[in-house]
Every structure is written in C-alpha cells, then in structure tokens.
Design a protein around this motif. Structure first.
Motif, PDB file in Angstrom:
ATOM      1  N   PRO A 203      31.215  15.761  55.048  1.00  0.00           N
ATOM      2  CA  PRO A 203      30.954  14.582  55.237  1.00  0.00           C
ATOM      3  C   PRO A 203      32.709  13.906  54.831  1.00  0.00           C
ATOM      4  N   MET A 204      33.163  14.252  53.896  1.00  0.00           N
ATOM      5  CA  MET A 204      34.503  13.600  53.685  1.00  0.00           C
ATOM      6  C   MET A 204      35.491  13.795  54.865  1.00  0.00           C
ATOM      7  N   PHE A 205      35.453  15.035  55.525  1.00  0.00           N
ATOM      8  CA  PHE A 205      36.267  15.105  56.586  1.00  0.00           C
ATOM      9  C   PHE A 205      35.711  14.226  57.878  1.00  0.00           C
ATOM     10  N   LEU A 206      34.591  13.963  58.008  1.00  0.00           N
ATOM     11  CA  LEU A 206      34.108  13.211  59.290  1.00  0.00           C
ATOM     12  C   LEU A 206      34.252  11.717  58.977  1.00  0.00           C
ATOM     13  N   PHE A 207      34.154  11.393  57.685  1.00  0.00           N
ATOM     14  CA  PHE A 207      34.231   9.955  57.323  1.00  0.00           C
ATOM     15  C   PHE A 207      35.348   9.342  56.730  1.00  0.00           C
ATOM     16  N   SER A 208      36.565  10.050  56.689  1.00  0.00           N
ATOM     17  CA  SER A 208      37.478   9.628  56.023  1.00  0.00           C
ATOM     18  C   SER A 208      38.526   8.897  56.845  1.00  0.00           C
ATOM     19  N   TRP A 231      40.534  10.315  52.098  1.00  0.00           N
ATOM     20  CA  TRP A 231      40.889   8.944  52.910  1.00  0.00           C
ATOM     21  C   TRP A 231      42.496   8.763  52.292  1.00  0.00           C
ATOM     22  N   HIS A 232      42.868   8.642  51.213  1.00  0.00           N
ATOM     23  CA  HIS A 232      44.218   8.326  50.699  1.00  0.00           C
ATOM     24  C   HIS A 232      45.213   9.444  51.336  1.00  0.00           C
ATOM     25  N   GLY A 233      44.992  10.760  51.374  1.00  0.00           N
ATOM     26  CA  GLY A 233      45.980  11.464  52.078  1.00  0.00           C
ATOM     27  C   GLY A 233      46.157  11.307  53.592  1.00  0.00           C
ATOM     28  N   VAL A 234      44.842  10.807  54.194  1.00  0.00           N
ATOM     29  CA  VAL A 234      44.942  10.582  55.651  1.00  0.00           C
ATOM     30  C   VAL A 234      45.833   9.345  55.948  1.00  0.00           C
ATOM     31  N   GLU A 235      45.722   8.225  55.137  1.00  0.00           N
ATOM     32  CA  GLU A 235      46.462   7.064  55.212  1.00  0.00           C
ATOM     33  C   GLU A 235      47.933   7.375  54.910  1.00  0.00           C
ATOM     34  N   LEU A 236      48.029   8.253  53.720  1.00  0.00           N
ATOM     35  CA  LEU A 236      49.557   8.344  53.510  1.00  0.00           C
ATOM     36  C   LEU A 236      50.230   8.847  54.510  1.00  0.00           C
ATOM     37  N   LEU A 237      49.779  10.140  54.930  1.00  0.00           N
ATOM     38  CA  LEU A 237      50.360  11.003  56.283  1.00  0.00           C
ATOM     39  C   LEU A 237      50.502  10.025  57.397  1.00  0.00           C
ATOM     40  N   ARG A 238      49.387   9.044  57.782  1.00  0.00           N
ATOM     41  CA  ARG A 238      49.701   8.299  58.847  1.00  0.00           C
ATOM     42  C   ARG A 238      50.980   7.325  58.738  1.00  0.00           C
ATOM     43  N   GLN A 239      51.082   6.841  57.567  1.00  0.00           N
ATOM     44  CA  GLN A 239      52.265   6.087  57.383  1.00  0.00           C
ATOM     45  C   GLN A 239      53.488   6.516  57.225  1.00  0.00           C
ATOM     46  N   ILE A 240      53.588   7.720  56.724  1.00  0.00           N
ATOM     47  CA  ILE A 240      54.808   8.534  56.750  1.00  0.00           C
ATOM     48  C   ILE A 240      55.331   9.019  58.175  1.00  0.00           C
ATOM     49  N   SER A 241      54.211   9.148  58.903  1.00  0.00           N
ATOM     50  CA  SER A 241      54.404   9.918  60.437  1.00  0.00           C
ATOM     51  C   SER A 241      55.099   8.784  61.491  1.00  0.00           C
ATOM     52  N   VAL A 242      54.886   7.502  61.135  1.00  0.00           N
ATOM     53  CA  VAL A 242      55.516   6.559  62.073  1.00  0.00           C
ATOM     54  C   VAL A 242      56.375   6.105  61.069  1.00  0.00           C
ATOM     55  N   GLY A 243      56.653   6.088  59.960  1.00  0.00           N
ATOM     56  CA  GLY A 243      57.783   5.401  59.165  1.00  0.00           C
ATOM     57  C   GLY A 243      57.455   4.219  58.615  1.00  0.00           C
ATOM     58  N   SER A 244      56.173   3.602  58.676  1.00  0.00           N
ATOM     59  CA  SER A 244      55.817   2.363  58.426  1.00  0.00           C
ATOM     60  C   SER A 244      55.203   2.408  56.783  1.00  0.00           C
ATOM     61  N   PHE A 245      55.827   1.965  55.947  1.00  0.00           N
ATOM     62  CA  PHE A 245      55.482   1.852  54.433  1.00  0.00           C
ATOM     63  C   PHE A 245      55.107   0.405  53.819  1.00  0.00           C
ATOM     64  N   SER A 246      54.277   0.443  53.145  1.00  0.00           N
ATOM     65  CA  SER A 246      53.799  -0.726  52.361  1.00  0.00           C
ATOM     66  C   SER A 246      53.258  -0.279  50.785  1.00  0.00           C
ATOM     67  N   PRO A 247      53.015  -1.299  50.113  1.00  0.00           N
ATOM     68  CA  PRO A 247      52.559  -1.285  48.707  1.00  0.00           C
ATOM     69  C   PRO A 247      51.517  -0.219  48.584  1.00  0.00           C
ATOM     70  N   ALA A 248      50.663   0.042  49.750  1.00  0.00           N
ATOM     71  CA  ALA A 248      49.490   0.899  49.696  1.00  0.00           C
ATOM     72  C   ALA A 248      50.075   2.355  49.614  1.00  0.00           C
ATOM     73  N   THR A 249      51.318   2.633  50.087  1.00  0.00           N
ATOM     74  CA  THR A 249      51.982   3.966  50.129  1.00  0.00           C
ATOM     75  C   THR A 249      51.734   4.427  48.711  1.00  0.00           C
ATOM     76  N   ALA A 250      52.638   3.491  47.784  1.00  0.00           N
ATOM     77  CA  ALA A 250      52.480   3.775  46.417  1.00  0.00           C
ATOM     78  C   ALA A 250      51.234   4.072  45.811  1.00  0.00           C
ATOM     79  N   ILE A 251      50.335   3.378  46.352  1.00  0.00           N
ATOM     80  CA  ILE A 251      48.954   3.638  45.741  1.00  0.00           C
ATOM     81  C   ILE A 251      48.296   5.236  46.061  1.00  0.00           C
ATOM     82  N   HIS A 252      48.626   5.463  47.134  1.00  0.00           N
ATOM     83  CA  HIS A 252      48.018   6.786  47.880  1.00  0.00           C
ATOM     84  C   HIS A 252      48.562   7.900  46.904  1.00  0.00           C
ATOM     85  N   VAL A 253      49.999   7.830  46.853  1.00  0.00           N
ATOM     86  CA  VAL A 253      50.952   8.795  46.190  1.00  0.00           C
ATOM     87  C   VAL A 253      50.348   8.815  44.625  1.00  0.00           C
TER      88      VAL A 253
END
Length: 277
Positions: A203-208, A231-253
C-alpha cells in the motif's frame, strides 16, 4: 586532575568499560563477512529487485505515458509522465533493495543460521552488527539506485545536472528503511509474521504519490500519505531530478535523518536485549 593509565585518562577508561559491550569499532568485520558470503550467492537473486521498477517504468511511463502526455512536476514545471514517475520508482527501488537485505536476510541469519549470536560471542557489540548489516543493505540500495539512474539517463529522463544527486539521496532513503527494517525484523519469529512487512510495503508503494499526484486523494488520506516515509523519498527525488528545491526539501531530508537515528537505536537495543541478556 585525571590519572593516566597506558595513555588513557581514567574518564576514557570508564567510558570504554561502559560502552565496550555495545560497540567495539569493528563493524568492518561484519561487512567483510557479508561481502564474502555474497560472492557465493547467485547474482540473479541480487539483481532481481532492480528489474521490477524498470518494468513499471516501461509499462507505466512509456505505455501509459503516451496517453497521459505531460503533467505538472515540482515547482509547477511541465514534464512528461515518464519523467514524473521515474524518480518515484527510483525511491521504490532504493527502498526495495534496503528492505530485502535488512528483513529477509536478517530474519534468516537471526532465526536459522544463528549468525548474530556467534558474532556477539566475540568482541563485536550490537552496534557493530547493526552498522555492518545496515551498510550491506545500503550497498544493495546503492547498486539499484545507480543502475536505475543509468536507465533514466538512457531514456532521456534526466533534465538537470542536479539529477546526479538522486544517487546519494537514494542511499539516504535506503539508509532510513534499512535501519528500521532490521529492528522490526528482530520481533519476527515466523514466516507468517514476515508477510506483514509486504502487507505494509505494497500500500505504501501504491499510495505514496508514486503514479498520481497527492492532490487526487481526499484531505484525510493526504495527511496519512504524508506521514509515510516513502512519500518523503518520492518527493525528495522528484525535486532533485528537475533541480527544483524548496523548504520542503530540507523537511524530507530531515525526516530520513530522524528515521535513521531512531532505527539504529531500535536495532541496537533489540540486538542487545536478545543476545546480551
């Protein structure tokens, strides 16, 4: 004034006596043993976990992607559907590699091979064993992440030079899952109990937000998804992959740093409780 004995102060000696049974600074012995054992195992088992997210990328990203077209990525950027789900599947790949080594492998070593009991009869402490086994899980996660990133590059899904950072970020994700995976496995005694791990992972894979944006879910479901580590891992890698960072990046890390610390504490405490009574 401290009294020196053999080049060490009395304070240092007291500290060594207190923590000597917990950590002998020899985790490399556990890693060395694991690498030697890996040489005699089949490489098909080792790389099998790599192909699942690649097949998902081809089926969903290329197949369904031709129908979906472009979607909104981090920072409002318009990207292809394949570029949208690829970082998410990379996070899943890192998770799978770390979870396999830190759960099923640990379960066998702990309950059938009795490997950890033998290790802890030596000078090794529970923290040595925990660090060594988690490091081996990270190697698998690193292998999967590097291979999958290469696939993304071949498919033209790396649109920014920042994307090279998805590899160390994937290792961070693997570290979080590996540290907790080993601790949780220490509570498992039967194969039926181990099935509960897959029960939570699927479920974590399907709903994250792996295949769909978080906004498609009702608000209460969104809060639940945002509490899950993948979900935090998915969002972190999405931001890095396009070079779009925000305060949420630090939260994910930060989420994974806390997860790693708590996981290592759990694993070390459980090994000490089980084998150093």
């Amino acid at each position: 004034m401290s009294v020196l004995t053999g080049g060490h102060s009395a304070t240092d000696l007291a500290r060594e006596r207190k923590f000597g049974s917990l950590y002998s600074r020899n985790a490399r012995a556990v890693v060395g043993r694991g690498l030697m054992a890996a040489k005699s195992s089949t490489w098909l088992v080792l790389v099998s976990g790599f192909f699942e997210p690649v097949l998902f990328l081809l089926a969903m990203g290329v197949g369904m992607g031709s129908i979906v077209g472009t979607v909104q990525g981090p920072g409002g950027l318009e990207i292809s559907y394949a570029a949208y789900i690829a970082p998410a599947l990379l996070a899943v790949s890192a998770m799978n590699g770390a979870i396999y080594d830190s759960t099923w492998n640990v379960f066998f070593k702990m309950n059938f091979a009795r490997l950890y009991q033998g290790m802890l009869y030596t000078s090794l402490g529970p923290l040595d064993v925990a660090i060594g086994e988690i490091f081996l899980a990270l190697l698998r996660g690193l292998l999967y992440a590097t291979g999958f990133t290469a696939v993304m590059g071949v498919m033209g899904l790396l649109t920014s030079w920042w994307a090279i950072l998805v590899i160390p970020a994937s290792v961070l994700i693997a570290f979080g899952f590996a540290s907790f995976g080993m601790g949780i496995t220490s509570f498992m005694k039967t194969f039926q109990q181990m099935d509960w791990i897959n029960f939570f992972l699927l479920p974590m894979f399907l709903f994250s937000a792996t295949f769909y944006p978080l906004s498609v879910y009702p608000q209460p479901i969104q809060w639940f998804i945002q509490a899950m580590p993948l979900w935090h891992g998915v969002e972190l890698l999405r931001q890095i992959s396009v070079g779009s960072f925000s305060p949420a990046t630090a939260i994910h890390v930060g989420y994974y740093i806390v997860m790693i610390a708590l996981g290592i504490m759990l694993t070390t405490g459980r090994l000490r409780q089980l084998f150093l009574k």
